[in-house]
Design a protein around this motif. Structure first.
Motif, PDB file in Angstrom:
ATOM      1  N   UNK A  26       0.840  -1.191   0.000  1.00  0.00           N
ATOM      2  CA  UNK A  26       0.000   0.000   0.000  1.00  0.00           C
ATOM      3  C   UNK A  26       0.881   1.250   0.000  1.00  0.00           C
ATOM      4  N   UNK A  27       0.553   2.207  -0.831  1.00  0.00           N
ATOM      5  CA  UNK A  27       1.361   3.407  -0.990  1.00  0.00           C
ATOM      6  C   UNK A  27       0.887   4.510  -0.038  1.00  0.00           C
ATOM      7  N   UNK A  28       1.854   5.251   0.490  1.00  0.00           N
ATOM      8  CA  UNK A  28       1.524   6.422   1.294  1.00  0.00           C
ATOM      9  C   UNK A  28       2.661   7.435   1.150  1.00  0.00           C
ATOM     10  N   UNK A  29       2.422   8.644   1.635  1.00  0.00           N
ATOM     11  CA  UNK A  29       3.396   9.730   1.498  1.00  0.00           C
ATOM     12  C   UNK A  29       4.126   9.922   2.831  1.00  0.00           C
ATOM     13  N   UNK A  30       5.459   9.870   2.806  1.00  0.00           N
ATOM     14  CA  UNK A  30       6.281  10.071   4.004  1.00  0.00           C
ATOM     15  C   UNK A  30       6.910  11.462   3.949  1.00  0.00           C
ATOM     16  N   UNK A  57      -4.104  13.487  -3.404  1.00  0.00           N
ATOM     17  CA  UNK A  57      -5.502  13.043  -3.306  1.00  0.00           C
ATOM     18  C   UNK A  57      -5.843  12.672  -1.888  1.00  0.00           C
ATOM     19  N   UNK A  58      -6.281  11.386  -1.716  1.00  0.00           N
ATOM     20  CA  UNK A  58      -6.660  10.922  -0.378  1.00  0.00           C
ATOM     21  C   UNK A  58      -5.696   9.882   0.178  1.00  0.00           C
ATOM     22  N   UNK A  59      -4.507   9.812  -0.377  1.00  0.00           N
ATOM     23  CA  UNK A  59      -3.505   8.886   0.154  1.00  0.00           C
ATOM     24  C   UNK A  59      -3.097   9.319   1.556  1.00  0.00           C
ATOM     25  N   UNK A 119      -1.786  -0.523  10.423  1.00  0.00           N
ATOM     26  CA  UNK A 119      -2.885   0.424  10.526  1.00  0.00           C
ATOM     27  C   UNK A 119      -3.269   0.977   9.154  1.00  0.00           C
ATOM     28  N   UNK A 120      -2.224   1.362   8.345  1.00  0.00           N
ATOM     29  CA  UNK A 120      -2.515   1.891   7.003  1.00  0.00           C
ATOM     30  C   UNK A 120      -3.202   0.831   6.150  1.00  0.00           C
ATOM     31  N   UNK A 121      -2.772  -0.429   6.252  1.00  0.00           N
ATOM     32  CA  UNK A 121      -3.379  -1.519   5.471  1.00  0.00           C
ATOM     33  C   UNK A 121      -4.828  -1.732   5.865  1.00  0.00           C
ATOM     34  N   UNK A 122      -5.126  -1.771   7.169  1.00  0.00           N
ATOM     35  CA  UNK A 122      -6.497  -1.960   7.641  1.00  0.00           C
ATOM     36  C   UNK A 122      -7.384  -0.815   7.186  1.00  0.00           C
ATOM     37  N   UNK A 132      -2.494   0.515  18.259  1.00  0.00           N
ATOM     38  CA  UNK A 132      -1.432   0.952  17.369  1.00  0.00           C
ATOM     39  C   UNK A 132      -0.852   2.304  17.687  1.00  0.00           C
ATOM     40  N   UNK A 133      -1.407   3.043  18.601  1.00  0.00           N
ATOM     41  CA  UNK A 133      -0.985   4.431  18.801  1.00  0.00           C
ATOM     42  C   UNK A 133      -0.213   4.615  20.092  1.00  0.00           C
ATOM     43  N   UNK A 134       0.607   3.678  20.443  1.00  0.00           N
ATOM     44  CA  UNK A 134       1.438   3.838  21.627  1.00  0.00           C
ATOM     45  C   UNK A 134       2.769   4.405  21.200  1.00  0.00           C
ATOM     46  N   UNK A 135       2.926   5.726  21.367  1.00  0.00           N
ATOM     47  CA  UNK A 135       4.112   6.390  20.853  1.00  0.00           C
ATOM     48  C   UNK A 135       5.304   6.134  21.731  1.00  0.00           C
TER      49      UNK A 135
END
Length: 626
Positions: free
Chosen positions: A490-494, A521-523, A590-593, A623-626
């Motif tokens: 899955x693609x996302x912007x870093x 867009x909505x990525x 998380x991004x995949x789900x 997933x949000x335990x920093x």
């Protein structure tokens, strides 16, 4: 058995034992503090005959250097010649007690003389003596408050520009004496203008003598480097003696040239002829009287109070002590030979030197690099070398001042020029250009402003440019934008900011990240905060606004590699809705789900929208335990 041990074995006295140990601990702390802040206590008990001989040789050698320099620097400071000698001994004595570096010799320097001249021109010597007192007070205050950190704001490029500019100013100021001209000037540019205007009035005798002295001083400076071959009989001791003799002649070049020129003047006087060059004239003989610095003075038939005098001195009250401390610490670091330099102790030592020197009508003093180099090369073992230097100056004041009358002004000008000409650090421009060209900006800014408006404004301008250069990356950090992929493809912007999140950069980061995200867009957009070491309240509010921007266009934004301190700042600013991850696998999952849920939403016939993040609260908690 020690008393504390006896108390320890007695039953029923725990309170007494605790009190005794506390008193013992306090005594040890006091002893340690005394050894640290009064260094003579640490080294004097082990002072031996070898130390005495080495310090005596070094101290006398430095004394032969400081006497002609003190006479020359006093004229540079706009004072009568004897005030240079008044400034050359008390600092030496005090630095023996409080000094932290054995090689440093305290006394008048070209830089302090120039800065003193800026304050006494058009005034009287009382302002110079009061400036010495206030310089000592400020330096002591800096030492007590441990404000050595302030020196860190004066970078090496600023120091290079400052010392180079002051050297040029000093050299130009000595052209008047070198050429035998008579005029008054108020600034560097005015001095240059006056020199050109008065060139037709140049005196041949002064000019010839001055340039001859410069040539002689430069040749004598190099004489110590002459190669000496090994004697044919193989006696290396002869070679060592010759090398030592040449070195002694080289380091004593100032006094040798001054004596030679004075003998020439005496010869003219003996034959009844007027010397073809100007002499410094009568020097007040005798030792200065011990007295408090002047807290009031009379100038132009007006009585000025202490407040009026302080107002006249202006910013020099802070600038002069800071520059003196900077020079002293730099010299200490040069001769530290691997040992750490205690900047606080240097402040205290220099402060005490100025406070004591002002009692003998001295102007501000600090460590001299050239004389400290001579001291080091002479084999000084302890700060006691300053004692013998100071005693030699006192002997000169007591017995030699009548003979100072015959010293030519051109000779003193030559001594000053040869002392400061090597402080112009033009050779660092090339390596600085190769290493970091931006550092040339504060260097040339400092140099130019010093020449155009004055040394005090020059160093402030250099520090200001440095601060701007330090703050600019915080206001406009580099932001790296790249396409990334999860393990499932899955693609996302870093997006990776290169600096911490503080208020100057908030709008820039919000605009840059928002623009980069809108082009995708909505990525999903992930902000990698691995270089973000800190944040503030303004930044937290800016991040909240950034999240709202992404919400309005239904585009997810996450934060990755946040440090605990940054998370606390965000939460403290009531920024609770940001989603952050500390693990790459959790981020990918998380991004995949989210992508799967979005696709499910599409197949179910709904609008092409992201499912609200609150729907996946369970996943978010995990997933949000920093």
């Amino acid at each position: 058995m020690e008393f504390s041990h006896c108390i320890g074995i007695l039953p029923g006295f725990p309170a007494l034992q605790e009190e005794a140990m506390s008193a013992l601990f306090k005594r040890e702390k006091v002893k340690q503090l005394i050894r640290q802040r009064v260094p003579i206590v640490a080294w004097l008990p082990s002072y031996d005959r070898t130390d005495f001989i080495c310090d005596l040789i070094a101290g006398v050698t430095v004394g032969l250097t400081v006497i002609p320099q003190a006479l020359a620097y006093s004229t540079l400071a706009g004072l009568e010649p004897q005030y240079g000698l008044y400034s050359a001994f008390m600092g030496c004595f005090m630095y023996i007690i409080f000094g932290g570096c054995k090689d440093i010799t305290i006394g008048p320097t070209a830089l302090m003389s120039l800065m003193t001249y800026d304050q006494v021109k058009g005034k009287n010597k009382d302002f110079a003596v009061l400036l010495c007192f206030l310089t000592g007070c400020v330096q002591m205050l800096f030492g007590i408050l441990n404000l050595g950190v302030l020196l860190d704001f004066i970078s090496v490029p600023v120091s290079i520009g400052f010392t180079s500019a002051t050297s040029v100013i000093i050299i130009v100021s000595q052209l008047k004496g070198l050429l035998g001209l008579k005029f008054s000037s108020n600034s560097f540019l005015d001095n240059v203008t006056q020199v050109f205007k008065n060139l037709p009035n140049t005196r041949f005798g002064d000019t010839f003598l001055g340039f001859s002295c410069i040539l002689a001083l430069l040749l004598l400076r190099k004489i110590k480097d002459l190669p000496i071959k090994e004697p044919a009989d193989g006696r290396s001791s002869v070679r060592k003696v010759l090398k030592r003799a040449l070195w002694l002649i080289s380091v004593s070049r100032n006094i040798l040239v001054v004596i030679a020129c004075s003998i020439i003047a005496v010869c003219f006087e003996a034959t009844g002829n007027q010397p073809p060059f100007q002499l410094i004239g009568t020097v007040q003989s005798g030792l200065p009287s011990l007295s408090l610095p002047p807290f009031s003075t009379t100038l132009n038939n007006q009585t000025l109070s202490f407040t009026d005098m302080v107002s006249e001195l202006g910013s020099s009250i802070i600038l002069v002590p800071v520059i003196a401390i900077l020079g002293n610490v730099a010299i200490a670091k040069t001769f530290a030979t691997g040992d750490s330099v205690d900047a606080t102790q240097e402040m205290i030592g220099l402060g005490m030197s100025n406070l004591a020197a002002c009692l003998t009508s001295a102007y501000p003093v600090d460590g001299s690099f050239s004389r400290s180099a001579v001291n080091h090369a002479s084999g000084v073992r302890t700060p006691m070398g300053g004692l013998y230097t100071g005693v030699l100056v006192l002997l000169a004041l007591s017995w030699l001042t009548p003979y100072f009358y015959f010293i030519p002004k051109a000779t003193l000008a030559a001594v000053i020029i040869c002392a400061v000409i090597f402080m112009i650090e033009y050779e660092v421009v090339t390596p600085m250009w190769r290493s970091s060209r931006k550092d040339l900006v504060p260097t040339f800014t400092t140099f130019a402003v010093c020449l155009a408006w004055g040394v005090e404004y020059g160093i402030l301008a250099g520090v200001g440019v440095n601060i701007v250069m330090l703050l600019y990356p915080s206001a406009r950090p580099t932001i790296q934008v790249q396409r990334a992929m999860t393990k499932s493809g899955r693609s996302y912007l870093m997006i990776t900011p290169s600096n911490s999140l503080y208020f100057p950069a908030v709008d820039f980061i919000r605009t840059t990240v928002g623009k980069a995200g809108s082009q995708e867009g909505r990525s999903a957009v992930v902000v990698d905060c691995k270089f973000v070491l800190g944040a503030d309240f303004t930044a937290a509010k800016g991040i909240a606004a950034l999240i709202d921007d992404f919400k309005r266009r239904s585009q997810p934004i996450y934060f990755y590699n946040l440090r605990p301190g940054v998370i606390e700042v965000f939460k403290g600013a009531s920024l609770e809705e940001f989603i952050h991850f500390g693990d790459e696998d959790e981020l990918d999952e998380y991004i995949t789900k989210e992508y799967v849920l979005i696709q499910s939403s599409k197949s179910g016939g709904g609008d092409e929208e992201l499912v609200p993040l609150s729907t996946f609260q369970g996943d978010q908690e995990r997933g949000c335990t920093g």
